[in-house]
Every structure is written in C-alpha cells, then in structure tokens.
Design an enzyme around this catalytic site. Structure first.
Site, PDB file in Angstrom:
ATOM      1  N   CYS A  32     -43.768  51.582 -19.386  1.00  0.00           N
ATOM      2  CA  CYS A  32     -44.664  49.436 -19.354  1.00  0.00           C
ATOM      3  C   CYS A  32     -44.867  48.084 -18.473  1.00  0.00           C
ATOM      4  O   CYS A  32     -46.008  47.465 -18.316  1.00  0.00           O
ATOM      5  CB  CYS A  32     -43.472  49.220 -20.636  1.00  0.00           C
ATOM      6  SG  CYS A  32     -41.715  48.850 -20.399  1.00  0.00           S
ATOM      7  N   HIS A 312     -37.742  45.915 -22.105  1.00  0.00           N
ATOM      8  CA  HIS A 312     -39.100  46.808 -22.363  1.00  0.00           C
ATOM      9  C   HIS A 312     -39.853  45.206 -21.626  1.00  0.00           C
ATOM     10  O   HIS A 312     -39.450  44.758 -20.955  1.00  0.00           O
ATOM     11  CB  HIS A 312     -39.428  46.968 -23.024  1.00  0.00           C
ATOM     12  CG  HIS A 312     -40.751  46.525 -24.056  1.00  0.00           C
ATOM     13  ND1 HIS A 312     -41.272  47.868 -23.481  1.00  0.00           N
ATOM     14  CD2 HIS A 312     -41.660  46.766 -24.793  1.00  0.00           C
ATOM     15  CE1 HIS A 312     -42.455  48.209 -23.952  1.00  0.00           C
ATOM     16  NE2 HIS A 312     -42.212  47.966 -24.816  1.00  0.00           N
TER      17      HIS A 312
END
Length: 369
Positions: A32, A312
């Site tokens: 990510c 994330h």
C-alpha cells in the site's frame, strides 16, 4: 471492483472527465505504501505527461532495457490506455523491480511511503542523468535540440555531470542556508537542492506555521559556534533556511514519526496539522522568483494506524474538479470537505488514526503557463 467501478461511473455520470482513467492498484502484501504514492504521482499531471512522452519515445525504437523508469512508464501507459474508465491494475512488474533494486522493500513488513517516494524520484533522476550523460536515450543519439525537447538540459542549476532532467523541472526547488556572524555581520549563504521538504510538526498547527518554523532563525553558540572566514575564528552566529526557488510541484512530508528516547522507539504523532486546499509560501527569500505564487493541493498520502511499524496507506487525489479516495483496489468519489478529516487529532489518543503524511501541491502560476 466491478461493482465499485460501475458505482463510481454512475456517481460521476456526465461529469466523468474525457480521456481520464480511475483504476485501483492491486496489493501484493503490504505494498500500500507503493500504491498510495503511485496514485499521487499518476494524478500529478506534468509528471504523468512527461512519463507517457518518455514511454512513447522509448517504445518507438524497440524494447528498451528494463529499469525502474521503464517499468513505471509502462504502468502509467497501461492505465492511460485502458478501454474501460474504471477497474483494477496489477502493478506486479513495477513492484518486482522495486524489490529487485532495493532490499529495503523486499520484506512484507510495513514500509514508509516517504522513503519510497524519495527512493523512486532519485532512481528516476539517476536513470535520466545516465541517459543524458551518454548523449542518448533508448531512442538513439540525441542532438542538443532533442535534449531540450526531451526535458534534459545543462544550465546554471546543473553541471555537465548532473544534467537537469524533467523530474528536476517538476519537483526540484532550491533552499538558501544563510549564516550571519554576530561579530562582523557577514552573511554566508549556501544553496541546497530539494525534491521534497520534511517538516517538523506541532499540535494544533498548520502547514504555514510548519513552513515558518522550518525557516525560523537559530542561534549558534557554545559548542555550536560558526567558523567565520572573515573573523578567522569561531563566532556566535544566527542561521536560517529559506526557499530561494520554489518548485513547480511542492511535495511536503510531515514528520509524524518521532524517536522518543524515554521509550527507546519511534512513536506516531497524531497532531492536528491543517493543510489548506490553497497555499501561499511564507518562507521564501525576498528575491525568490514566484515568491507570491499560490499552490493548489492535488494529492495527499495518508497513513492509517497508531504506530510507525504497522498500519496502512491510502491516498486522496484531486482530478479535474472532484476528489477521489484510493485504497489499493478500491476507488471512491469523495466530497472536498472530507479532506479535512485527515488533518489529525486534537487529542493524543483518538479513534481517528488516519492522518495526512505527504502532501502534493501544484503551483497555480505554472499551470497557466
């Protein structure tokens, strides 16, 4: 993503920009950090345009030798040439190349998006410089006129060993480091190049105050005295860093991860830092070209999570007149006011762990030229 894609198309309807593509990127196990930065760069229009031009030139002369630049150009071309308006692309070849070239990104551990951005831009610069120095690109020998056309030039900002590339022209700015001797008042100035600026942050602050603090005056005394060439001795001095030449694209990294000695580890700062949609630089030198320029926010890489070693990354990008939210494979349209939810928290411990980490601003003056 099929349902998400059709939902996005339905939401935009007739407002879907002509020729634009909104594609999510597949995650290959904690990639990510890579996907969020790639989306920000894809919607950096001058960067995308130059990369697609590079792709066209290299492809027209046959298959070039693979490197990070050719892999990125191939990925952007793949997205840009899709028949569908929305969908998902797997940036597998690009991610494999990143891991091949840098062992830091080979593990499946949580990586730092800013470190990745730095690595990527420097690798692209290095590849373009090598091509320029050898007097050729993958498309063959370059004449001086062609060098200029391809965004490679030699000038005051770059010598023969370091040609000015199109990456420099988009992201590079200059800082001037001024040191004033408090005895003889002589000012010593040294210029430094930058592709992005890392800013210290404070609770309940703004990007403007962070930039002001970045350029605040620091007194050098005691063990930190400055050696003044005119006095020929160590003297107390004042120094400050200001922006001498603002870049076309201003990338700002908020230093949200701080080493706490008492804890013996890094901690994430969830401080609320307001980043405006329109920004005027407050820390340029008096004679800086374009010191009155205004910048417009077009992308934000967001860190989601309470600590530096896990979490994330997602990104928000402005495309034409609307904002989009990219979370790996998923793409959604969002309201402009939603951007404010990523400023940070006024409390140290909060349920909101989604904080702006890297900001991308485009100079409005450069947009109109």
């Amino acid at each position: 993503m099929g349902a998400t894609g059709s939902k996005l198309e339905k939401a935009l309807g007739d407002q879907f920009p002509e020729g634009e593509r909104y594609f999510g990127l597949e995650n290959f196990g904690n990639t990510c950090y890579c996907n969020s930065v790639l989306q920000a760069l894809y919607f950096c229009v001058p960067f995308r345009d130059q990369l697609l031009e590079y792709y066209s030139r290299t492809k027209s002369s046959g298959e070039p030798e693979e490197n990070l630049l050719t892999c990125l150009a191939d990925l952007f071309s793949q997205i840009n040439s899709q028949k569908k308006k929305t969908g998902v692309i797997a940036p597998k070849r690009f991610v494999q190349r990143v891991k091949k070239q840098n062992e830091l990104f080979r593990s499946y551990m949580h990586q730092d998006a800013h470190e990745f951005l730095n690595f990527l831009l420097n690798e692209l610069v290095e590849t373009l410089e090598k091509e320029a120095k050898s007097g050729r690109t993958a498309s063959g020998n370059l004449k001086p006129a062609e060098k200029k056309e391809n965004g490679v030039a030699n000038g005051t900002a770059a010598d023969q060993d370091h040609p000015l590339t199109w990456v420099h022209k988009i992201f590079q700015g200059f800082l001037t480091n001024e040191t004033r001797c408090l005895r003889c008042e002589t000012i010593t100035a040294r210029d430094e190049k930058f592709l992005d600026l890392s800013l210290d942050i404070e609770q309940n602050s703004s990007i403007t105050s962070c930039l002001r603090n970045f350029s605040s005056t620091e007194t050098l005394n005691a063990e930190d005295k400055f050696f003044c060439d005119k006095c020929c001795s160590l003297q107390e001095a004042q120094k400050r860093m200001k922006i001498k030449t603002p870049p076309r694209i201003l990338a700002l990294h908020l230093k949200r991860f701080k080493y706490i000695e008492q804890l013996g580890r890094y901690k994430k700062l969830s401080y609320r830092v307001v980043f405006p949609l329109e920004l005027k630089l407050c820390n340029t030198t008096d004679d800086a070209p374009g010191s009155e320029s205004e910048y417009s926010l077009f992308a934000v890489v967001v860190h989601v999570g309470s600590g530096p070693n896990h979490g994330h990354y997602v990104s928000l990008v402005k495309s034409h007149s609307h904002w989009l939210f990219f979370d790996d494979e998923n793409v959604e349209i969002i309201d402009e006011t939603y951007v404010q939810t990523f400023f940070g928290s006024t409390q140290e411990y909060s349920n909101n762990t989604d904080h702006g980490y890297i900001l991308f601003y485009e100079c409005l003056d450069a947009k109109t030229t």
